[in-house]
Each structure stands twice: as structure tokens, then as C-alpha cells.
Design a protein around this motif. Structure first.
Motif, PDB file in Angstrom:
ATOM      1  N   CYS A   1     -43.516-122.638 -28.915  1.00 20.44           N
ATOM      2  CA  CYS A   1     -43.635-122.006 -27.599  1.00 20.44           C
ATOM      3  C   CYS A   1     -42.648-120.851 -27.456  1.00 20.44           C
ATOM      4  O   CYS A   1     -42.990-119.787 -26.914  1.00 20.44           O
ATOM      5  CB  CYS A   1     -43.408-123.044 -26.502  1.00 20.44           C
ATOM      6  SG  CYS A   1     -44.614-124.384 -26.482  1.00 20.44           S
ATOM      7  N   VAL A   2     -41.425-121.045 -27.938  1.00 22.78           N
ATOM      8  CA  VAL A   2     -40.424-119.979 -27.858  1.00 22.78           C
ATOM      9  C   VAL A   2     -40.862-118.770 -28.678  1.00 22.78           C
ATOM     10  O   VAL A   2     -40.776-117.612 -28.234  1.00 22.78           O
ATOM     11  CB  VAL A   2     -39.058-120.504 -28.320  1.00 22.78           C
ATOM     12  CG1 VAL A   2     -38.042-119.369 -28.390  1.00 22.78           C
ATOM     13  CG2 VAL A   2     -38.551-121.573 -27.361  1.00 22.78           C
ATOM     14  N   PHE A   3     -41.344-119.013 -29.879  1.00 19.22           N
ATOM     15  CA  PHE A   3     -41.806-117.908 -30.724  1.00 19.22           C
ATOM     16  C   PHE A   3     -43.004-117.202 -30.102  1.00 19.22           C
ATOM     17  O   PHE A   3     -43.131-115.982 -30.188  1.00 19.22           O
ATOM     18  CB  PHE A   3     -42.165-118.431 -32.114  1.00 19.22           C
ATOM     19  CG  PHE A   3     -40.978-118.861 -32.913  1.00 19.22           C
ATOM     20  CD1 PHE A   3     -39.734-118.265 -32.718  1.00 19.22           C
ATOM     21  CD2 PHE A   3     -41.088-119.872 -33.852  1.00 19.22           C
ATOM     22  CE1 PHE A   3     -38.636-118.666 -33.456  1.00 19.22           C
ATOM     23  CE2 PHE A   3     -39.991-120.269 -34.594  1.00 19.22           C
ATOM     24  CZ  PHE A   3     -38.763-119.664 -34.395  1.00 19.22           C
ATOM     25  N   ALA A   4     -43.908-117.951 -29.460  1.00 18.49           N
ATOM     26  CA  ALA A   4     -45.058-117.320 -28.813  1.00 18.49           C
ATOM     27  C   ALA A   4     -44.623-116.421 -27.660  1.00 18.49           C
ATOM     28  O   ALA A   4     -45.142-115.312 -27.485  1.00 18.49           O
ATOM     29  CB  ALA A   4     -46.026-118.395 -28.313  1.00 18.49           C
ATOM     30  N   VAL A   5     -43.631-116.895 -26.876  1.00 20.79           N
ATOM     31  CA  VAL A   5     -43.140-116.076 -25.755  1.00 20.79           C
ATOM     32  C   VAL A   5     -42.435-114.827 -26.268  1.00 20.79           C
ATOM     33  O   VAL A   5     -42.593-113.715 -25.724  1.00 20.79           O
ATOM     34  CB  VAL A   5     -42.209-116.920 -24.865  1.00 20.79           C
ATOM     35  CG1 VAL A   5     -41.518-116.048 -23.831  1.00 20.79           C
ATOM     36  CG2 VAL A   5     -42.995-118.022 -24.184  1.00 20.79           C
ATOM     37  N   LEU A   6     -41.668-114.942 -27.342  1.00 15.14           N
ATOM     38  CA  LEU A   6     -40.940-113.786 -27.870  1.00 15.14           C
ATOM     39  C   LEU A   6     -41.863-112.789 -28.568  1.00 15.14           C
ATOM     40  O   LEU A   6     -41.650-111.567 -28.494  1.00 15.14           O
ATOM     41  CB  LEU A   6     -39.848-114.265 -28.842  1.00 15.14           C
ATOM     42  CG  LEU A   6     -38.711-115.079 -28.219  1.00 15.14           C
ATOM     43  CD1 LEU A   6     -37.742-115.522 -29.295  1.00 15.14           C
ATOM     44  CD2 LEU A   6     -37.968-114.270 -27.160  1.00 15.14           C
ATOM     45  N   MET A   7     -42.890-113.296 -29.251  1.00 14.76           N
ATOM     46  CA  MET A   7     -43.758-112.404 -30.012  1.00 14.76           C
ATOM     47  C   MET A   7     -44.869-111.787 -29.175  1.00 14.76           C
ATOM     48  O   MET A   7     -45.484-110.790 -29.609  1.00 14.76           O
ATOM     49  CB  MET A   7     -44.387-113.192 -31.174  1.00 14.76           C
ATOM     50  CG  MET A   7     -43.392-113.653 -32.225  1.00 14.76           C
ATOM     51  SD  MET A   7     -42.569-112.276 -33.040  1.00 14.76           S
ATOM     52  CE  MET A   7     -43.956-111.537 -33.901  1.00 14.76           C
ATOM     53  N   PHE A   8     -45.149-112.320 -27.993  1.00 13.65           N
ATOM     54  CA  PHE A   8     -46.256-111.802 -27.192  1.00 13.65           C
ATOM     55  C   PHE A   8     -46.061-110.329 -26.813  1.00 13.65           C
ATOM     56  O   PHE A   8     -46.999-109.524 -26.980  1.00 13.65           O
ATOM     57  CB  PHE A   8     -46.441-112.661 -25.944  1.00 13.65           C
ATOM     58  CG  PHE A   8     -47.554-112.203 -25.054  1.00 13.65           C
ATOM     59  CD1 PHE A   8     -48.878-112.424 -25.412  1.00 13.65           C
ATOM     60  CD2 PHE A   8     -47.299-111.526 -23.866  1.00 13.65           C
ATOM     61  CE1 PHE A   8     -49.916-111.998 -24.602  1.00 13.65           C
ATOM     62  CE2 PHE A   8     -48.327-111.098 -23.060  1.00 13.65           C
ATOM     63  CZ  PHE A   8     -49.644-111.337 -23.422  1.00 13.65           C
ATOM     64  N   PRO A   9     -44.889-109.880 -26.295  1.00 15.20           N
ATOM     65  CA  PRO A   9     -44.761-108.432 -25.980  1.00 15.20           C
ATOM     66  C   PRO A   9     -44.887-107.540 -27.215  1.00 15.20           C
ATOM     67  O   PRO A   9     -45.459-106.446 -27.133  1.00 15.20           O
ATOM     68  CB  PRO A   9     -43.352-108.343 -25.369  1.00 15.20           C
ATOM     69  CG  PRO A   9     -43.035-109.715 -24.912  1.00 15.20           C
ATOM     70  CD  PRO A   9     -43.691-110.623 -25.900  1.00 15.20           C
ATOM     71  N   ILE A  10     -44.391-108.002 -28.343  1.00 11.38           N
ATOM     72  CA  ILE A  10     -44.485-107.188 -29.556  1.00 11.38           C
ATOM     73  C   ILE A  10     -45.934-107.029 -29.989  1.00 11.38           C
ATOM     74  O   ILE A  10     -46.384-105.931 -30.350  1.00 11.38           O
ATOM     75  CB  ILE A  10     -43.633-107.815 -30.675  1.00 11.38           C
ATOM     76  CG1 ILE A  10     -42.165-107.925 -30.227  1.00 11.38           C
ATOM     77  CG2 ILE A  10     -43.745-107.030 -31.970  1.00 11.38           C
ATOM     78  CD1 ILE A  10     -41.274-108.645 -31.200  1.00 11.38           C
ATOM     79  N   VAL A  11     -46.682-108.125 -29.922  1.00 10.00           N
ATOM     80  CA  VAL A  11     -48.102-108.058 -30.292  1.00 10.00           C
ATOM     81  C   VAL A  11     -48.863-107.162 -29.342  1.00 10.00           C
ATOM     82  O   VAL A  11     -49.744-106.376 -29.746  1.00 10.00           O
ATOM     83  CB  VAL A  11     -48.687-109.476 -30.324  1.00 10.00           C
ATOM     84  CG1 VAL A  11     -50.191-109.435 -30.542  1.00 10.00           C
ATOM     85  CG2 VAL A  11     -48.028-110.303 -31.405  1.00 10.00           C
ATOM     86  N   VAL A  12     -48.547-107.223 -28.042  1.00  6.79           N
ATOM     87  CA  VAL A  12     -49.223-106.367 -27.059  1.00  6.79           C
ATOM     88  C   VAL A  12     -48.936-104.896 -27.337  1.00  6.79           C
ATOM     89  O   VAL A  12     -49.826-104.026 -27.253  1.00  6.79           O
ATOM     90  CB  VAL A  12     -48.803-106.768 -25.633  1.00  6.79           C
ATOM     91  CG1 VAL A  12     -49.297-105.746 -24.615  1.00  6.79           C
ATOM     92  CG2 VAL A  12     -49.342-108.146 -25.297  1.00  6.79           C
ATOM     93  N   LYS A  13     -47.687-104.557 -27.696  1.00  5.89           N
ATOM     94  CA  LYS A  13     -47.348-103.157 -27.998  1.00  5.89           C
ATOM     95  C   LYS A  13     -48.082-102.673 -29.250  1.00  5.89           C
ATOM     96  O   LYS A  13     -48.577-101.532 -29.284  1.00  5.89           O
ATOM     97  CB  LYS A  13     -45.840-103.043 -28.192  1.00  5.89           C
ATOM     98  CG  LYS A  13     -45.049-103.160 -26.884  1.00  5.89           C
ATOM     99  CD  LYS A  13     -43.572-102.960 -27.130  1.00  5.89           C
ATOM    100  CE  LYS A  13     -42.777-103.068 -25.809  1.00  5.89           C
ATOM    101  NZ  LYS A  13     -41.315-102.866 -26.045  1.00  5.89           N
ATOM    102  N   PHE A  14     -48.160-103.525 -30.267  1.00  2.00           N
ATOM    103  CA  PHE A  14     -48.903-103.136 -31.461  1.00  2.00           C
ATOM    104  C   PHE A  14     -50.387-102.931 -31.161  1.00  2.00           C
ATOM    105  O   PHE A  14     -51.017-102.006 -31.677  1.00  2.00           O
ATOM    106  CB  PHE A  14     -48.722-104.187 -32.545  1.00  2.00           C
ATOM    107  CG  PHE A  14     -47.458-104.021 -33.361  1.00  2.00           C
ATOM    108  CD1 PHE A  14     -47.332-102.962 -34.251  1.00  2.00           C
ATOM    109  CD2 PHE A  14     -46.397-104.897 -33.232  1.00  2.00           C
ATOM    110  CE1 PHE A  14     -46.183-102.801 -35.004  1.00  2.00           C
ATOM    111  CE2 PHE A  14     -45.249-104.731 -33.975  1.00  2.00           C
ATOM    112  CZ  PHE A  14     -45.125-103.674 -34.879  1.00  2.00           C
ATOM    113  N   MET A  15     -50.952-103.796 -30.309  1.00  3.07           N
ATOM    114  CA  MET A  15     -52.361-103.664 -29.967  1.00  3.07           C
ATOM    115  C   MET A  15     -52.594-102.405 -29.140  1.00  3.07           C
ATOM    116  O   MET A  15     -53.632-101.727 -29.306  1.00  3.07           O
ATOM    117  CB  MET A  15     -52.841-104.906 -29.209  1.00  3.07           C
ATOM    118  CG  MET A  15     -52.852-106.172 -30.057  1.00  3.07           C
ATOM    119  SD  MET A  15     -53.314-107.629 -29.119  1.00  3.07           S
ATOM    120  CE  MET A  15     -54.993-107.181 -28.645  1.00  3.07           C
ATOM    121  N   ALA A  16     -51.645-102.073 -28.222  1.00  3.33           N
ATOM    122  CA  ALA A  16     -51.805-100.852 -27.424  1.00  3.33           C
ATOM    123  C   ALA A  16     -51.665 -99.600 -28.265  1.00  3.33           C
ATOM    124  O   ALA A  16     -52.295 -98.563 -27.999  1.00  3.33           O
ATOM    125  CB  ALA A  16     -50.773-100.866 -26.298  1.00  3.33           C
ATOM    126  N   ALA A  17     -50.856 -99.660 -29.327  1.00  2.00           N
ATOM    127  CA  ALA A  17     -50.668 -98.492 -30.199  1.00  2.00           C
ATOM    128  C   ALA A  17     -51.799 -98.367 -31.185  1.00  2.00           C
ATOM    129  O   ALA A  17     -51.850 -97.392 -31.959  1.00  2.00           O
ATOM    130  CB  ALA A  17     -49.329 -98.593 -30.928  1.00  2.00           C
TER     131      ALA A  17
END
Length: 304
Positions: free
Chosen positions: A286-302
Motif C-alpha cells: 500500500c505504501v509503495f502504491a501511494v508513493l508510485m501513483f504520482p510518478i506513474v501519473v506524470k509518466f502517463m501525462a508525458a
């Protein structure tokens, strides 16, 4: 040559067939009911005036348990009966259930759980055989698991309250009371729990005429704990040699308190090891999912 005439074909009236089947079904039901009533009437009523009430899970199905236990009592092997009675004694249920009643309760709950599993399987379109077998296994195993948990709970509560009860007995002995009066005061003023119940049973045995040393040994056998056995053996030896009970009881209370603190420290040291598995399995993902979610969103937006 003329052919012989065919035998006339008998035709049965459907109403006669239905009436015959209904009569046979009613007669069979009446016969089964009569046999069950005779079997129930042959079971003698148990005199429970001096017995403890059965546990709630057995109280719900007490009548079929009592009937089935009457017929299982003669079929139960002696070795199994002794082992089951020892477990019931450790759980404090030897005055509530006997081995045949305990086994009968397991069988009754197995049949009830199997019936419930069959109904759920038919309602939810699940496999019937596996559901019924699972219900049988669950209903048969749950009373045994409950008995084991009750034994462990009694041991924990006894280990927790033993130093305080010894302090009460020591205080009463040093104030001038004899040992029987001191134990009676500890029973009256001590905390509610299995140790208080066992000491009350000890006093009942002594009032009934049993030797105090024998009643103490029986109490130690019922509790089956090293600390209680050590206390009982020390107390019996002190009485046999004529030693003063006050210092011995105070030393026993201090030793039991030290053992309690040592056990608490051991459990505290085991806690991080026991938390490691749920930490890795539930919390870290759960901690890793919360930390990685903004990074994944930025990669998807780029568009990466």
C-alpha cells in the motif's frame, strides 16, 4: 390352427396407485416417528443438580446431544474417553460435559453445518459434494478448536492472576489466619478468573472431607501449569516439615511475579518478528502504491 387369445392386460386405476403410495408413505413416517420416540424415551434424564451448565454452543442443541451421547457412551473407546476427559478438565468443563457429550456435540454441529452448507450450495449453485464435506469438517473441528483456545485462555489468565492471589494468601497468613481461611479470603476478595474458581473448588473438596494435600495435587493436575505445580509441591512440603508458611508464600509470589515479567518481555521481543509478515504482505504494497501513483501519473501525462 386357431391362435390362443392373449391374456387381458390389467389396467391400474391412477387414484388407487396414489392412495397406495400415500398410505405406504404415511405408514413409513409413522413407523420412523415411533422408533425415534422410543429411542428418545429410553434415554434417562441426567441429574444436573450438582453439575455446571453446558457451554452456550452445546446448550442450543442440548437435547440431541444428550440423546446421542447416551448411545455413544458405550461405544467410546476408553483411551479416547480418558484423553477427552483430560482436555475437558484443563478447560474447566469436567463438571459441565463428559467425553460422550463432547463428541456428540461435535457430531451434531457437523450435521447442522453440513445441512447449512447444502442449502447454501443449492442456493448459490455451488458444488454440492465439496460444500457438504466442508460443512461436515468445519462443524466437527470447531468445537475442538474452541476447547483448545479455552485451555490456552485459562492458562494465560491463571498465569496473570497467580502472583496477586499468592499475595492475598500471604497477607492473610501473616495476619494470623490459617491456610484454609486465607484461601477462603483470597477466593472472596480475589479477581474473577479460572484460578479463583479452582481455589473455590479446592475449598469445596476440603470441606467435603478430602485431605488438603490431595486436593492441592488435584488442582495442580487440573491447571497443568509448571508455576502452579511448583507452588503446590512447595506448599505441601512446607506443611509436612512444619515450616512457616508466610516467608515461603512471599517467596513464591515474588518468583511468580518475576516469571510474569520475564514472559511479558519475551512476548514484547517476539512482537517485531510476528509483525514482519503482515508488514511485508499488506502495509508495504500500500505504501509503495501511494508513493508510485504520482510518478506513474506524470509518466502517463508525458506520454512515456
Amino acid at each position: 390352427m386357431n391362435a390362443l387369445p392373449l391374456a387381458p392386460v390389467l389396467s391400474l386405476d391412477p387414484r388407487w396407485v396414489v392412495a397406495t403410495l400415500a398410505f405406504a408413505t404415511g405408514l413409513s413416517a409413522a413407523l420412523i416417528g415411533w422408533l425415534l420416540s422410543r429411542a428418545a424415551a429410553s434415554v434417562p434424564r441426567q441429574d444436573r443438580l450438582w453439575l455446571d451448565p453446558p457451554p452456550p454452543g452445546y446448550r442450543i442443541v442440548w437435547w440431541p446431544v444428550q440423546w446421542l451421547a447416551h448411545y455413544l457412551r458405550t461405544l467410546l473407546p476408553e483411551r479416547h474417553a480418558r484423553a477427552s476427559l483430560a482436555s475437558l478438565r484443563l478447560a474447566g468443563l469436567d463438571y459441565a460435559l463428559d467425553p460422550a457429550q463432547f463428541l456428540a456435540g461435535r457430531l451434531v454441529w457437523a450435521l447442522l453445518c453440513a445441512g447449512l452448507a447444502a442449502w447454501l450450495a443449492d442456493t448459490l449453485a455451488l458444488p454440492m459434494d465439496g460444500s457438504v464435506l466442508g460443512g461436515l469438517a468445519l462443524g466437527f473441528a470447531v468445537p475442538r478448536i474452541w476447547l483448545h483456545d479455552r485451555i490456552e485462555l485459562r492458562r494465560r489468565q491463571t498465569f496473570k492472576t497467580l502472583p496477586f492471589m499468592l499475595d492475598l494468601v500471604t497477607l492473610c497468613v501473616e495476619s494470623g489466619l490459617n491456610l484454609n481461611s486465607a484461601i477462603a479470603q483470597a477466593v472472596a476478595k480475589g479477581p474473577v478468573g479460572p484460578l479463583r474458581d479452582e481455589l473455590a473448588r479446592l475449598m469445596r473438596d476440603v470441606r467435603a472431607g478430602r485431605a488438603r494435600s490431595e486436593a492441592l495435587r488435584d488442582m495442580a493436575a487440573r491447571l497443568d501449569m509448571a508455576s502452579v505445580s511448583n507452588f503446590v509441591s512447595t506448599l505441601i512440603q512446607a506443611e509436612a516439615t512444619g515450616m512457616s508458611l508466610g516467608p515461603i508464600l512471599r517467596a513464591q509470589a515474588e518468583q511468580r511475579r518475576t516469571e510474569r515479567f520475564a514472559r511479558a518481555e519475551k512476548l514484547a521481543m517476539q512482537a517485531p518478528v510476528k509483525l514482519l509478515f503482515p508488514l511485508l504482505l499488506f502495509i508495504f504494497p500500500c505504501v509503495f502504491a501511494v508513493l508510485m501513483f504520482p510518478i506513474v501519473v506524470k509518466f502517463m501525462a508525458a506520454g512515456l
